[in-house]
Design an enzyme around this catalytic site. Structure first.
Site, PDB file in Angstrom:
ATOM      1  N   LYS A   4       0.874  -1.415  -0.099  1.00 47.41           N
ATOM      2  CA  LYS A   4       0.037  -0.068   0.087  1.00 47.41           C
ATOM      3  C   LYS A   4       0.700   1.240  -0.059  1.00 47.41           C
ATOM      4  O   LYS A   4       0.389   2.373  -0.434  1.00 47.41           O
ATOM      5  CB  LYS A   4      -1.091  -0.113   1.204  1.00 47.41           C
ATOM      6  CG  LYS A   4      -0.277  -0.074   2.489  1.00 47.41           C
ATOM      7  CD  LYS A   4      -1.493   0.174   3.632  1.00 47.41           C
ATOM      8  CE  LYS A   4      -0.838   0.059   5.089  1.00 47.41           C
ATOM      9  NZ  LYS A   4      -1.687  -0.033   6.033  1.00 47.41           N
TER      10      LYS A   4
ATOM     11  N   LEU B 233      17.276   4.200  21.902  1.00 47.25           N
ATOM     12  CA  LEU B 233      18.693   4.395  21.913  1.00 47.25           C
ATOM     13  C   LEU B 233      19.356   4.543  20.649  1.00 47.25           C
ATOM     14  O   LEU B 233      20.184   5.663  20.792  1.00 47.25           O
ATOM     15  CB  LEU B 233      19.262   3.179  22.432  1.00 47.25           C
ATOM     16  CG  LEU B 233      18.908   2.764  23.831  1.00 47.25           C
ATOM     17  CD1 LEU B 233      19.300   1.224  24.254  1.00 47.25           C
ATOM     18  CD2 LEU B 233      19.376   3.626  24.807  1.00 47.25           C
TER      19      LEU B 233
ATOM     20  N   VAL C  36       6.049   6.925  32.599  1.00 45.99           N
ATOM     21  CA  VAL C  36       5.497   8.022  32.034  1.00 45.99           C
ATOM     22  C   VAL C  36       3.848   8.077  32.509  1.00 45.99           C
ATOM     23  O   VAL C  36       3.399   7.098  32.175  1.00 45.99           O
ATOM     24  CB  VAL C  36       5.700   8.035  30.661  1.00 45.99           C
ATOM     25  CG1 VAL C  36       4.899   9.191  29.981  1.00 45.99           C
ATOM     26  CG2 VAL C  36       7.272   8.193  30.190  1.00 45.99           C
TER      27      VAL C  36
ATOM     28  N   HIS D  63      44.128 -10.848  11.161  1.00 44.94           N
ATOM     29  CA  HIS D  63      44.873 -10.316  12.146  1.00 44.94           C
ATOM     30  C   HIS D  63      45.262  -8.821  11.370  1.00 44.94           C
ATOM     31  O   HIS D  63      45.954  -8.917  10.276  1.00 44.94           O
ATOM     32  CB  HIS D  63      46.008 -11.164  12.820  1.00 44.94           C
ATOM     33  CG  HIS D  63      46.856 -10.225  13.723  1.00 44.94           C
ATOM     34  ND1 HIS D  63      46.329  -9.904  15.055  1.00 44.94           N
ATOM     35  CD2 HIS D  63      47.979  -9.502  13.635  1.00 44.94           C
ATOM     36  CE1 HIS D  63      47.149  -9.175  15.617  1.00 44.94           C
ATOM     37  NE2 HIS D  63      48.324  -9.016  14.808  1.00 44.94           N
TER      38      HIS D  63
HETATM   39  P1  NAI Z   1      11.743  -2.012  22.240  1.00 51.39           P
HETATM   40  O1  NAI Z   1      10.866  -3.289  22.559  1.00 51.39           O
HETATM   41  O2  NAI Z   1      13.094  -2.287  21.835  1.00 51.39           O
HETATM   42  O3  NAI Z   1      11.722  -1.081  23.434  1.00 51.39           O
HETATM   43  C1  NAI Z   1      11.037  -0.491  24.058  1.00 51.39           C
HETATM   44  C2  NAI Z   1      11.398  -0.105  25.498  1.00 51.39           C
HETATM   45  O4  NAI Z   1      10.370   0.825  25.985  1.00 51.39           O
HETATM   46  C3  NAI Z   1      11.569  -1.408  26.535  1.00 51.39           C
HETATM   47  O5  NAI Z   1      12.938  -0.970  27.229  1.00 51.39           O
HETATM   48  C4  NAI Z   1      10.498  -1.040  27.389  1.00 51.39           C
HETATM   49  O6  NAI Z   1      10.790  -1.482  28.795  1.00 51.39           O
HETATM   50  C5  NAI Z   1      10.115   0.453  27.293  1.00 51.39           C
HETATM   51  N1  NAI Z   1       8.677   1.005  27.796  1.00 51.39           N
HETATM   52  C6  NAI Z   1       7.622   0.100  27.268  1.00 51.39           C
HETATM   53  N2  NAI Z   1       6.525   1.020  27.991  1.00 51.39           N
HETATM   54  C7  NAI Z   1       7.147   2.057  28.610  1.00 51.39           C
HETATM   55  C8  NAI Z   1       6.568   3.201  29.257  1.00 51.39           C
HETATM   56  N3  NAI Z   1       5.451   3.460  29.236  1.00 51.39           N
HETATM   57  N4  NAI Z   1       7.456   4.118  29.713  1.00 51.39           N
HETATM   58  C9  NAI Z   1       8.785   3.957  29.690  1.00 51.39           C
HETATM   59  N5  NAI Z   1       9.273   2.877  29.049  1.00 51.39           N
HETATM   60  C10 NAI Z   1       8.626   2.090  28.541  1.00 51.39           C
HETATM   61  O7  NAI Z   1      10.945  -1.266  21.184  1.00 51.39           O
HETATM   62  P2  NAI Z   1      11.346  -0.098  20.057  1.00 51.39           P
HETATM   63  O8  NAI Z   1      12.739   0.615  20.451  1.00 51.39           O
HETATM   64  O9  NAI Z   1      10.451   0.788  20.078  1.00 51.39           O
HETATM   65  O10 NAI Z   1      11.681  -0.823  18.873  1.00 51.39           O
HETATM   66  C11 NAI Z   1      10.551  -1.646  18.159  1.00 51.39           C
HETATM   67  C12 NAI Z   1      11.017  -2.724  17.484  1.00 51.39           C
HETATM   68  O11 NAI Z   1      11.742  -2.344  16.179  1.00 51.39           O
HETATM   69  C13 NAI Z   1      12.022  -3.842  18.130  1.00 51.39           C
HETATM   70  O12 NAI Z   1      11.202  -5.071  18.165  1.00 51.39           O
HETATM   71  C14 NAI Z   1      13.040  -3.762  17.563  1.00 51.39           C
HETATM   72  O13 NAI Z   1      13.807  -5.015  17.415  1.00 51.39           O
HETATM   73  C15 NAI Z   1      12.823  -3.083  16.355  1.00 51.39           C
HETATM   74  N6  NAI Z   1      14.196  -2.561  15.947  1.00 51.39           N
HETATM   75  C16 NAI Z   1      15.339  -3.050  15.674  1.00 51.39           C
HETATM   76  C17 NAI Z   1      16.443  -2.216  15.397  1.00 51.39           C
HETATM   77  C18 NAI Z   1      17.787  -3.075  15.194  1.00 51.39           C
HETATM   78  O14 NAI Z   1      17.862  -4.234  15.158  1.00 51.39           O
HETATM   79  N7  NAI Z   1      18.883  -2.344  15.207  1.00 51.39           N
HETATM   80  C19 NAI Z   1      16.428  -0.867  15.148  1.00 51.39           C
HETATM   81  C20 NAI Z   1      15.281  -0.324  15.593  1.00 51.39           C
HETATM   82  C21 NAI Z   1      14.041  -1.036  15.628  1.00 51.39           C
END
Ligand code: NAI
Length: 456
Positions: free
Chosen positions: A34, A188, A239, A441
């Site tokens: 889409k 992060l 939050v 290396h």
């Molecule tokens: P995430 O699941 O990695 O992290 C979410 C974080 O938010 C957790 O640490 C959780 O404890 C925290 N959290 C949840 N509710 C909260 C609240 N109300 N207040 C404060 N903290 C809270 O999810 P994220 O960063 O949104 O990423 C989503 C998806 O995208 C993930 O499944 C990730 O694997 C994927 N992703 C992968 C990347 C990579 O492989 N480099 C890069 C970006 C995303």
């Protein structure tokens, strides 16, 4: 009504890769998307974030170049240029996928697909004004950001004060103060970018650690690195509300306020299965995600699901592989999905690369492991390239079978090294055999080889 062997719904990493493989395997394939080919990964996730982070890395080099004897004066970052460059990167890659679909003979329809039902001929899918029939169906509709019912959050997403992964990659003005809700991967990586380019960044995380399931020690090193760079971490904080210009949160029972010019909400993603007609063919879902087995089959014969939509691993590289597993099974080739050796990377600086069991997960499962923990300073290249750095590699070895069950790394090139470790975990090669492999290396990856010789 045009008929296909396979209709793929969703053109992200799962969908486009599966379409390509299915067509190569002789299936007449239709791909319905889409928005843009490439999905979240290519358009508003993995790839654009890497384009931004690379610019930040180059900018950081200029800030610290004097440590390496290089004098750079007055460097600055041009955010408009960074975003334009990112857009070009995305455009190039999206058009590449389009060309690949053409090359493989996949028909692509740019419209929202809706599953209408099934008949003896197969599954009927409507896309825009057209209707198609597919003998088999592969659902790859991905995921969307979770927006929890925190007072004021949704309203402020609508006003633009709160951003998701999509908007944060298009910000043409660097916010003075950025508050990030959720210290996971997206939070992060974006905190890292905006910290490098000059924002005052606060990360509010519900848990008492950042980077979710990442090994605890690595997570601490990452936090220390970014705390030194000036990011404020509010761990164990909830939050409670968002108002224009501020985020309200609870810290040890006390109400606190963080001021913000912009907020990023990155607290996870959920499978996208709404309004695609799943009920019309009675596909089984659990908490909104399509339930799949190790062959990526759903409860309905002929219907498969791959990628974020099954909620299993939510990584682009998992999606690729799941798409391949689904297609191989359609083609009658034996293949199944294994989730124990999927590498994960956080593209911060320093980078984090991980695969397999962590110290915590091994303990929880009662695995008897030896943990070898070495500083990356064991690598000549690491010492040569880093002034003050605290990278480590942790290797977890099953004491009984003497094979590697987990590798966790923080430091330069971790993202590029980790697939080698994933091969070690996936193939279950005994440590003694791995010791015979020659590593180049000097490289940072050699520290993994060093670790093998520490195994008792
Ligand atoms: P995430 O699941 O990695 O992290 C979410 C974080 O938010 C957790 O640490 C959780 O404890 C925290 N959290 C949840 N509710 C909260 C609240 N109300 N207040 C404060 N903290 C809270 O999810 P994220 O960063 O949104 O990423 C989503 C998806 O995208 C993930 O499944 C990730 O694997 C994927 N992703 C992968 C990347 C990579 O492989 N480099 C890069 C970006 C995303």
């Amino acid at each position: 009504m045009e008929k296909f062997d396979l209709i793929v719904l969703g053109g992200g990493p799962a969908g486009y890769n599966a379409s390509e493989k299915a067509a190569a395997g002789g299936l007449k394939t239709l791909l319905i998307e889409k928005r843009a080919l490439g999905g979240v990964c290519l358009n508003e996730g993995c790839v654009p974030s890497k384009a931004l982070l690379y610019c930040a890395k180059v900018f950081d080099y200029t800030k610290h170049s004097a440590d390496y004897g290089v004098k750079v004066e007055g460097s600055s970052i041009d955010q408009n240029y960074v975003i334009d460059r990112k857009d070009k990167v995305v455009k190039t890659l999206v058009s590449g996928i389009g060309m690949s679909m053409k090359k493989h003979g996949v028909k692509v329809v740019n419209a929202e697909g809706y599953i209408q039902g099934r008949s003896d001929e197969g599954f009927s899918v409507k896309a825009g004004e057209e209707e198609f029939v597919g003998k088999q169906l592969l659902i790859c509709t991905g995921s969307v950001p979770v927006i929890p019912p925190i007072p004021g959050l949704r309203e402020n997403v609508e006003t633009g004060f709160v951003m998701t992964n999509r908007e944060v990659l298009d910000l043409r003005e660097i916010p003075k103060k950025l508050v990030v809700i959720g210290g996971g991967v997206i939070g992060l990586e974006m905190a890292s970018y905006y910290n490098s380019v000059g924002s005052e960044v606060t990360v509010i995380e519900m848990l008492d650690k950042i980077a979710g399931p990442t090994d605890g020690e690595i997570s601490k090193i990452l936090l220390n690195n970014y705390a030194k760079k000036g990011i404020t971490f509010k761990l164990g904080c909830k939050v409670t509300g968002v108002e224009n210009g501020k985020v309200l949160y609870e810290e040890k029972g006390q109400q606190q306020v963080a001021e913000a010019d912009k907020v990023l909400c990155s607290i996870g993603r959920r499978a996208f299965t709404q309004d695609i007609g799943l009920d019309n063919i009675a596909v089984y879902t659990e908490r909104g995600a399509i339930v799949t087995d190790e062959y990526m089959k759903t409860n309905i014969a002929g219907v498969y699901a791959a990628g974020d939509v099954n909620g299993k691993s939510m990584l682009a590289h998992t999606a690729y592989r799941e798409g391949e597993v689904a297609v191989n099974n359609m083609l009658g080739k034996k293949d199944r999905m294994r989730y124990n050796a999927i590498p994960s990377v956080i593209y911060t600086n320093p980078e984090v690369g991980a695969v397999g069991e962590t110290e915590e997960s091994a303990k929880a499962k009662g695995l008897d492991v030896q943990i070898v923990n070495l500083p990356l300073m064991y690598s000549g290249r690491y010492v040569a390239e880093n002034m003050k750095a605290d990278g480590i590699v942790k290797v977890l070895v099953d004491k009984k079978y003497k094979n590697i069950v987990g590798v966790h790394m923080i430091g330069s090139y971790a993202s590029e090294i980790i697939y080698g470790a994933a091969m070690m975990v996936e193939t279950e090669t005994p440590v003694n055999d791995l010791k015979e492999i020659v590593f180049p290396h000097p490289t940072v990856g050699e520290v993994i080889r060093e670790a093998l010789f520490e195994v008792k």
